[in-house]
Enzyme design. Structure first.
Site, mmCIF file in Angstrom:
data_model
loop_
_atom_site.group_PDB
_atom_site.id
_atom_site.type_symbol
_atom_site.label_atom_id
_atom_site.label_comp_id
_atom_site.label_asym_id
_atom_site.label_seq_id
_atom_site.Cartn_x
_atom_site.Cartn_y
_atom_site.Cartn_z
ATOM 1 N N LEU A 1 44.536 45.170 43.235
ATOM 2 C CA LEU A 1 43.312 44.401 43.108
ATOM 3 C C LEU A 1 42.605 44.459 44.454
ATOM 4 O O LEU A 1 43.245 44.334 45.498
ATOM 5 C CB LEU A 1 43.600 42.943 42.731
ATOM 6 C CG LEU A 1 43.993 42.666 41.277
ATOM 7 C CD1 LEU A 1 44.273 41.184 41.086
ATOM 8 C CD2 LEU A 1 42.908 43.128 40.315
ATOM 9 N N ASP A 2 41.289 44.628 44.418
ATOM 10 C CA ASP A 2 40.517 44.680 45.646
ATOM 11 C C ASP A 2 40.713 43.394 46.456
ATOM 12 O O ASP A 2 41.076 42.349 45.916
ATOM 13 C CB ASP A 2 39.026 44.849 45.337
ATOM 14 C CG ASP A 2 38.750 46.078 44.491
ATOM 15 O OD1 ASP A 2 39.564 47.010 44.516
ATOM 16 O OD2 ASP A 2 37.715 46.079 43.797
ATOM 17 N N TYR A 3 40.423 43.484 47.734
ATOM 18 C CA TYR A 3 40.578 42.355 48.647
ATOM 19 C C TYR A 3 39.831 41.124 48.132
ATOM 20 O O TYR A 3 40.341 39.998 48.206
ATOM 21 C CB TYR A 3 40.053 42.760 50.025
ATOM 22 C CG TYR A 3 40.248 41.741 51.119
ATOM 23 C CD1 TYR A 3 41.526 41.379 51.548
ATOM 24 C CD2 TYR A 3 39.149 41.155 51.743
ATOM 25 C CE1 TYR A 3 41.700 40.447 52.565
ATOM 26 C CE2 TYR A 3 39.316 40.228 52.762
ATOM 27 C CZ TYR A 3 40.589 39.869 53.169
ATOM 28 O OH TYR A 3 40.767 38.949 54.180
ATOM 29 N N HIS B 1 37.922 50.204 43.010
ATOM 30 C CA HIS B 1 36.675 49.454 42.791
ATOM 31 C C HIS B 1 35.953 49.879 41.511
ATOM 32 O O HIS B 1 34.731 49.737 41.428
ATOM 33 C CB HIS B 1 35.722 49.635 43.981
ATOM 34 C CG HIS B 1 36.291 49.290 45.309
ATOM 35 N ND1 HIS B 1 36.809 48.046 45.620
ATOM 36 C CD2 HIS B 1 36.449 50.044 46.434
ATOM 37 C CE1 HIS B 1 37.236 48.045 46.873
ATOM 38 N NE2 HIS B 1 37.048 49.242 47.383
#
Length: 274
Positions: free
Chosen positions: A138-140, A223
């Site tokens: 999962l992205d930041y 993303h």
């Protein structure tokens, strides 16, 4: 010991390993593993239910070992290497395996450490001895459901796009959302690294210039959800993953984790053909 799964049993496992029955008329051709563990004990320790309930499952012909129905309560098996199923669903028989659902907060790195000192997933898991793999980054800034396990084969398959395990996201985007947005996403959006396609899309809510949408896809590129929606003119301000295959985030609080049930683990095995 894994918490007993109410879908299979409803009562906790006991520790009595005496008094098992081995009815000759119910014998099968499965060869006992020398030094192996009694089948009902393996089932109970995997969270299927009490020893007594597991004996009932065996006697009813609902348990398979390596594809063969086993009706002997005292059959000895090797949980490290044999595949055991109840009602056709594989159980996590190998001792020491861990399967967690974790609700990742935003501003947390999908990693077990960070040389820059940012918060990571490991900061929320406490002192665990197991080396856990995260399944799908999962992205930041993205939050929501992550799965963690030390079952390397399952982790590999769940992360590999060829097994097409769907992931569900809720996205807060710029509105208004045109009627054809779902069709465009499901037809395919051209990105700088190729076309990305959603499996399903629906509008959940809209208010003024904001909209909440749900997008389901099995893409795993970096993303990808944010890039797809931005490419269609609807940049994301908040993104939450709510489902990974059959596992749902539910009411799990941000920054907390829970163990998957035996039934959920079986569903994950089934989703990737294990």
């Amino acid at each position: 010991m894994r918490t007993p799964d109410r879908n299979f049993a409803g009562i906790e496992a006991d520790d009595d390993d005496d008094g098992y029955r081995d009815d000759e008329q119910d014998r099968d051709s499965l060869i006992d593993v020398p030094g192996g563990v009694r089948l009902q004990k393996v089932l109970a320790e995997a969270g299927v239910g009490s020893r007594r309930h597991c004996e009932e499952l065996i006697g009813a012909g609902r348990v398979e070992v390596d594809g063969e129905t086993v009706r002997r309560f005292g059959a000895r098996v090797d949980p490290d290497h044999q595949v055991i199923r109840v009602d056709g669903k594989r159980i996590p028989a190998k001792p020491g395996l861990v399967y967690l659902a974790f609700n990742k907060p935003p501003k947390v790195l999908t990693a077990m450490s960070d040389p820059r000192g940012r918060r990571t997933v490991a900061d929320f898991l406490g002192d665990r001895e197991e080396r856990l793999f995260h399944i799908g980054r999962l992205d930041y800034d993205t939050e929501g459901l992550m799965l963690l396990t030390n079952d390397g084969e399952l982790a590999h398959r769940l992360a590999h796009p060829s097994f097409e395990v769907a992931k569900t996201y809720l996205a807060d985007v710029n509105g208004p959302v045109p009627r054809d947005l779902g069709r465009r996403l499901m037809t395919g959006v051209e990105l700088d690294d190729g076309v990305a396609t959603a499996d399903r899309f629906r509008l959940i809510d809209r208010s003024g210039q904001r909209a909440l949408v749900e997008i389901i896809l099995h893409e795993g590129r970096k993303h990808v959800v944010r890039r797809m929606l931005a490419a269609t003119g609807h940049p994301v301000s908040r993104l939450v993953r709510t489902d990974v295959g059959p596992i749902r985030l539910g009411n799990l609080k941000p920054g907390t984790s829970r163990e998957l049930t035996t039934s959920e683990i079986g569903e994950l095995y089934a989703a990737v053909g294990l």
